[in-house]
Design a protein around this motif. Sequence first.
Motif, PDB file in Angstrom:
ATOM      1  N   LEU A  90       0.938  -1.204  -0.058  1.00  0.00           N
ATOM      2  CA  LEU A  90       0.150   0.032   0.104  1.00  0.00           C
ATOM      3  C   LEU A  90       0.929   1.166  -0.029  1.00  0.00           C
ATOM      4  O   LEU A  90       0.495   2.255  -0.614  1.00  0.00           O
ATOM      5  CB  LEU A  90      -0.940   0.004   1.149  1.00  0.00           C
ATOM      6  CG  LEU A  90      -2.084  -0.885   1.263  1.00  0.00           C
ATOM      7  CD1 LEU A  90      -2.907  -0.739   2.529  1.00  0.00           C
ATOM      8  CD2 LEU A  90      -3.091  -0.425   0.151  1.00  0.00           C
ATOM      9  N   GLY A  91       1.819   1.210   0.915  1.00  0.00           N
ATOM     10  CA  GLY A  91       2.777   2.292   0.645  1.00  0.00           C
ATOM     11  C   GLY A  91       3.345   2.579  -0.287  1.00  0.00           C
ATOM     12  O   GLY A  91       3.690   3.912  -0.744  1.00  0.00           O
ATOM     13  N   TYR A  92       3.754   1.442  -1.281  1.00  0.00           N
ATOM     14  CA  TYR A  92       4.712   1.568  -2.222  1.00  0.00           C
ATOM     15  C   TYR A  92       3.570   2.483  -3.296  1.00  0.00           C
ATOM     16  O   TYR A  92       3.971   3.112  -4.301  1.00  0.00           O
ATOM     17  CB  TYR A  92       5.007   0.323  -2.973  1.00  0.00           C
ATOM     18  CG  TYR A  92       5.650   0.595  -4.129  1.00  0.00           C
ATOM     19  CD1 TYR A  92       7.169   0.732  -4.288  1.00  0.00           C
ATOM     20  CD2 TYR A  92       4.975   0.065  -5.338  1.00  0.00           C
ATOM     21  CE1 TYR A  92       7.663   0.889  -5.586  1.00  0.00           C
ATOM     22  CE2 TYR A  92       5.692   0.081  -6.633  1.00  0.00           C
ATOM     23  CZ  TYR A  92       6.974   0.278  -6.833  1.00  0.00           C
ATOM     24  OH  TYR A  92       7.613   0.498  -7.923  1.00  0.00           O
ATOM     25  N   LYS A  93       2.298   1.883  -3.343  1.00  0.00           N
ATOM     26  CA  LYS A  93       1.334   2.237  -4.389  1.00  0.00           C
ATOM     27  C   LYS A  93       0.942   3.771  -4.093  1.00  0.00           C
ATOM     28  O   LYS A  93       0.589   4.745  -5.019  1.00  0.00           O
ATOM     29  CB  LYS A  93       0.249   1.438  -4.432  1.00  0.00           C
ATOM     30  CG  LYS A  93       0.586   0.087  -5.048  1.00  0.00           C
ATOM     31  CD  LYS A  93       0.881   0.236  -6.696  1.00  0.00           C
ATOM     32  CE  LYS A  93       0.877  -1.071  -7.498  1.00  0.00           C
ATOM     33  NZ  LYS A  93       1.097  -0.935  -8.654  1.00  0.00           N
ATOM     34  N   GLN A  94       0.537   3.994  -2.755  1.00  0.00           N
ATOM     35  CA  GLN A  94       0.034   5.240  -2.268  1.00  0.00           C
ATOM     36  C   GLN A  94       1.011   6.445  -1.908  1.00  0.00           C
ATOM     37  O   GLN A  94       0.496   7.602  -2.144  1.00  0.00           O
ATOM     38  CB  GLN A  94      -0.883   5.023  -1.074  1.00  0.00           C
ATOM     39  CG  GLN A  94      -2.385   3.945  -1.710  1.00  0.00           C
ATOM     40  CD  GLN A  94      -2.890   4.607  -2.706  1.00  0.00           C
ATOM     41  OE1 GLN A  94      -3.334   5.695  -2.549  1.00  0.00           O
ATOM     42  NE2 GLN A  94      -3.730   3.717  -3.590  1.00  0.00           N
ATOM     43  N   ILE A  95       2.016   6.079  -1.534  1.00  0.00           N
ATOM     44  CA  ILE A  95       3.100   7.019  -0.892  1.00  0.00           C
ATOM     45  C   ILE A  95       4.092   7.383  -1.950  1.00  0.00           C
ATOM     46  O   ILE A  95       4.628   8.367  -2.025  1.00  0.00           O
ATOM     47  CB  ILE A  95       3.337   6.841   0.543  1.00  0.00           C
ATOM     48  CG1 ILE A  95       2.260   6.750   1.664  1.00  0.00           C
ATOM     49  CG2 ILE A  95       4.422   7.780   1.113  1.00  0.00           C
ATOM     50  CD1 ILE A  95       2.465   6.168   2.830  1.00  0.00           C
ATOM     51  N   ILE A 161      -3.254   7.046   4.383  1.00  0.00           N
ATOM     52  CA  ILE A 161      -3.998   7.027   3.014  1.00  0.00           C
ATOM     53  C   ILE A 161      -5.437   7.228   3.603  1.00  0.00           C
ATOM     54  O   ILE A 161      -6.074   7.938   2.609  1.00  0.00           O
ATOM     55  CB  ILE A 161      -3.885   5.335   2.543  1.00  0.00           C
ATOM     56  CG1 ILE A 161      -2.533   5.038   2.077  1.00  0.00           C
ATOM     57  CG2 ILE A 161      -4.983   5.226   1.757  1.00  0.00           C
ATOM     58  CD1 ILE A 161      -2.380   3.491   1.804  1.00  0.00           C
ATOM     59  N   LYS A 164      -6.416  11.139   3.618  1.00  0.00           N
ATOM     60  CA  LYS A 164      -6.516  11.934   2.317  1.00  0.00           C
ATOM     61  C   LYS A 164      -7.913  11.663   1.871  1.00  0.00           C
ATOM     62  O   LYS A 164      -8.477  12.144   0.969  1.00  0.00           O
ATOM     63  CB  LYS A 164      -5.526  11.086   1.190  1.00  0.00           C
ATOM     64  CG  LYS A 164      -4.229  11.406   1.510  1.00  0.00           C
ATOM     65  CD  LYS A 164      -3.376  10.837   0.456  1.00  0.00           C
ATOM     66  CE  LYS A 164      -1.688  10.844   0.714  1.00  0.00           C
ATOM     67  NZ  LYS A 164      -0.720  10.405  -0.263  1.00  0.00           N
ATOM     68  N   LYS A 165      -8.600  10.530   2.369  1.00  0.00           N
ATOM     69  CA  LYS A 165     -10.126  10.070   1.950  1.00  0.00           C
ATOM     70  C   LYS A 165     -10.892  10.069   2.784  1.00  0.00           C
ATOM     71  O   LYS A 165     -12.111   9.698   2.663  1.00  0.00           O
ATOM     72  CB  LYS A 165      -9.713   8.617   1.358  1.00  0.00           C
ATOM     73  CG  LYS A 165      -8.863   8.286   0.116  1.00  0.00           C
ATOM     74  CD  LYS A 165      -8.706   6.884  -0.056  1.00  0.00           C
ATOM     75  CE  LYS A 165      -7.767   6.709  -1.222  1.00  0.00           C
ATOM     76  NZ  LYS A 165      -7.786   5.252  -1.717  1.00  0.00           N
TER      77      LYS A 165
END
Length: 304
Positions: A90-95, A161, A164-165
């Motif tokens: 998740l961190g790789y994709k979102q941050i 994450i 932000k949402k």
Amino acid sequence: MAENEMILDPELAAEQKRKAKHRKKVQAYIKKYVSLFIGSIITAVGLEIFLVPNNIIDGGVVGISIMASALTGQPLGIFIILFNLPFLYLGYKQIGKRFAFSTTFAILSLSAWTAYFGPVEKLTGDLFLAAIFGGIITGLGVGLIIRNGGSLDGTEIVAIILDKKSSFSIGEVVMFINLFILSSASLVFSWDKAMYSLVAYFVISKMIDIVIKGLDESYAVMIVTENHEEITAAIMARLGRGVTLLHGEGGYTGDPKKVLYSVVTRLEVDKLKEIVMEKDEASFVTINPVHDIVGGMFKKKAIH
């Protein structure tokens, strides 16, 4: 010949500048990963010599890993890696990949050092001392890792994450998740261990803040005033601080305004307020904490 040298000089200067920039980048990269490595060692010491042998947990993924290790008898490091894997994705994709790589390095280092310090005998069996000193040492290590762009806790990634949402802040999400995890310690261990875990978590949180922000916090100050020249001169003379002049405009009146921007230490805030009120009682001042300062000439000066 002289003409050729004159032509080559700018190219040589540009090449030297490029090499110097590359050298600084490599040095910063090395410093970052050395700090992450040292942070993981310190964290492992706090966990394996104080918290884990006394069945006191930290929050987040590390806390879940401690409980899983206690229930299964398997090494703590294995669970720290396994439970963090989905959060790393998740961190790789979102941050971003830099954050993911730094976090992966920190997690792998921590896992290795927990295996190394695991067999070491605990320093104290006193639960209160273990919670306090384990919290201080663990918080120091985790703070060093966070300060250098890494993380050991997948719940922080989830919080970033969700921030932000949703309308919830990062701190609120982390607190909610950790309260649930810390409460679970009462089922795995006992209620008194859960309460000591809460003490340790509080100490760890405060220690992380100290490492990230520093003992001597700095504050950014913005001053809207009609008397900017005198205030600027007074701040520079009496506090030894630089002042940046910004040009603004009143939202209602449309009148031109001067906005002063400066950074001072916690000990200088009251003196700065005194200076501003002395020069212009009608001025408007906002003061906000600054977590880090890069570059410039920010140094401590005597207040007078």
